[in-house]
Design a protein around this motif. Structure first.
Motif, short mmCIF file in Angstrom:
data_model
loop_
_atom_site.label_atom_id
_atom_site.label_comp_id
_atom_site.label_asym_id
_atom_site.label_seq_id
_atom_site.Cartn_x
_atom_site.Cartn_y
_atom_site.Cartn_z
N ASP A 1 -8.01 0.80 0.40
CA ASP A 1 -8.90 1.69 -0.36
C ASP A 1 -10.34 1.21 -0.28
O ASP A 1 -11.27 2.02 -0.12
CB ASP A 1 -8.47 1.77 -1.82
CG ASP A 1 -7.12 2.43 -2.00
OD1 ASP A 1 -6.68 3.15 -1.08
OD2 ASP A 1 -6.51 2.23 -3.06
N GLU A 2 -10.53 -0.09 -0.39
CA GLU A 2 -11.88 -0.66 -0.32
C GLU A 2 -12.50 -0.47 1.06
O GLU A 2 -13.68 -0.17 1.18
CB GLU A 2 -11.86 -2.14 -0.70
CG GLU A 2 -11.54 -2.40 -2.15
CD GLU A 2 -12.57 -1.82 -3.10
OE1 GLU A 2 -13.78 -1.94 -2.83
OE2 GLU A 2 -12.17 -1.21 -4.11
N ILE B 1 -0.58 5.87 -7.99
CA ILE B 1 -0.17 4.48 -7.89
C ILE B 1 0.59 4.03 -9.15
O ILE B 1 1.60 3.34 -9.03
CB ILE B 1 -1.38 3.57 -7.59
CG1 ILE B 1 -1.98 3.95 -6.23
CG2 ILE B 1 -1.00 2.11 -7.61
CD1 ILE B 1 -1.01 3.92 -5.07
N TYR C 1 -0.16 -3.70 -6.19
CA TYR C 1 -0.81 -2.74 -5.28
C TYR C 1 -1.98 -3.43 -4.59
O TYR C 1 -2.83 -4.04 -5.23
CB TYR C 1 -1.29 -1.51 -6.04
CG TYR C 1 -1.97 -0.51 -5.15
CD1 TYR C 1 -1.26 0.18 -4.19
CD2 TYR C 1 -3.33 -0.27 -5.26
CE1 TYR C 1 -1.88 1.08 -3.35
CE2 TYR C 1 -3.96 0.64 -4.43
CZ TYR C 1 -3.23 1.31 -3.48
OH TYR C 1 -3.84 2.21 -2.65
N ASP C 2 -2.02 -3.34 -3.28
CA ASP C 2 -3.09 -3.95 -2.47
C ASP C 2 -4.20 -2.93 -2.28
O ASP C 2 -4.02 -1.93 -1.58
CB ASP C 2 -2.52 -4.40 -1.12
CG ASP C 2 -3.51 -5.19 -0.30
OD1 ASP C 2 -4.65 -5.41 -0.77
OD2 ASP C 2 -3.15 -5.61 0.81
N LYS C 3 -5.35 -3.18 -2.88
CA LYS C 3 -6.47 -2.25 -2.85
C LYS C 3 -7.33 -2.41 -1.61
O LYS C 3 -8.33 -1.71 -1.46
CB LYS C 3 -7.34 -2.46 -4.09
CG LYS C 3 -6.63 -2.20 -5.38
CD LYS C 3 -7.52 -2.51 -6.56
CE LYS C 3 -6.73 -2.38 -7.85
NZ LYS C 3 -7.50 -2.77 -9.01
N THR C 4 -6.97 -3.29 -0.71
CA THR C 4 -7.80 -3.58 0.45
C THR C 4 -8.06 -2.33 1.29
O THR C 4 -9.20 -2.07 1.68
CB THR C 4 -7.14 -4.67 1.33
OG1 THR C 4 -6.89 -5.81 0.52
CG2 THR C 4 -8.02 -5.05 2.49
N THR D 1 0.86 -1.17 0.00
CA THR D 1 0.00 0.00 0.00
C THR D 1 0.90 1.22 0.00
O THR D 1 2.08 1.16 0.37
CB THR D 1 -0.93 0.04 1.23
OG1 THR D 1 -0.14 -0.03 2.41
CG2 THR D 1 -1.93 -1.10 1.21
#
Length: 122
Positions: free
Chosen positions: A100-101, A60, A95-98, A53
Motif C-alpha cells: 500500500d505504501e 482488511i 497485515y503488511d502495509k508495504t 497482503t
C-alpha cells in the motif's frame, strides 16, 4: 534458543506451508486471496508473526478477523506439518502495509511528474 539459521528455516517452512494451505483449504474464499509476504519467528520458536497482503474486495479488518478465527485450526495443521518442533508456534497475523505504501508513493511521484514542465530544448 534457536540459531538464526534454524529460525530462517522454520520461517521459510511456515511460509511455504501457509501459502499451500491457503490455496488448498481455503480456495474459492477470500482467504485464498492472501499472499504471505514473510514470517518472523521468535528466538524460542514459540511465536510466529505472519505478514500478509490481501488483494480482494473485502476490507482488511474483515480479513484480519477471519484469519484470527482460523488461527487455531491453522496452528493445529502447522503442528502436524512441523513435527520436528517441540511446540507449535503461536500464530499472529499482521497485515503488511508495504505494498500500500509503495502504491501511495508511486502515485505521489506520478503527480509530481505531471506538475513538472517538460523543457523540449534540452
Amino acid at each position: 534458543m534457536a540459531g538464526e539459521i534454524r529460525r530462517n528455516k522454520v520461517s521459510n517452512a511456515i511460509q511455504r506451508f501457509l501459502g499451500n494451505l491457503l490455496l488448498s483449504e481455503y480456495g474459492g474464499t477470500d482467504l485464498s486471496m492472501i499472499t504471505i509476504q514473510k514470517v518472523k519467528v521468535t528466538q524460542d520458536l514459540r511465536q510466529a508473526k505472519i505478514y500478509y497482503t490481501f488483494y480482494g474486495n473485502k476490507s482488511i479488518p474483515v480479513i484480519q478477523r477471519s484469519l484470527e478465527n482460523e488461527s487455531r485450526q491453522v496452528r493445529y495443521k502447522l503442528a502436524n506439518h512441523l513435527k520436528h518442533l517441540k511446540f507449535a508456534p503461536e500464530i499472529i497475523f499482521v497485515y503488511d502495509k508495504t505494498a500500500d505504501e509503495i502504491l501511495r508513493v508511486e502515485k505521489i511521484l506520478d503527480e509530481i511528474k505531471d506538475e513538472i514542465p517538460v523543457n523540449e530544448n534540452e
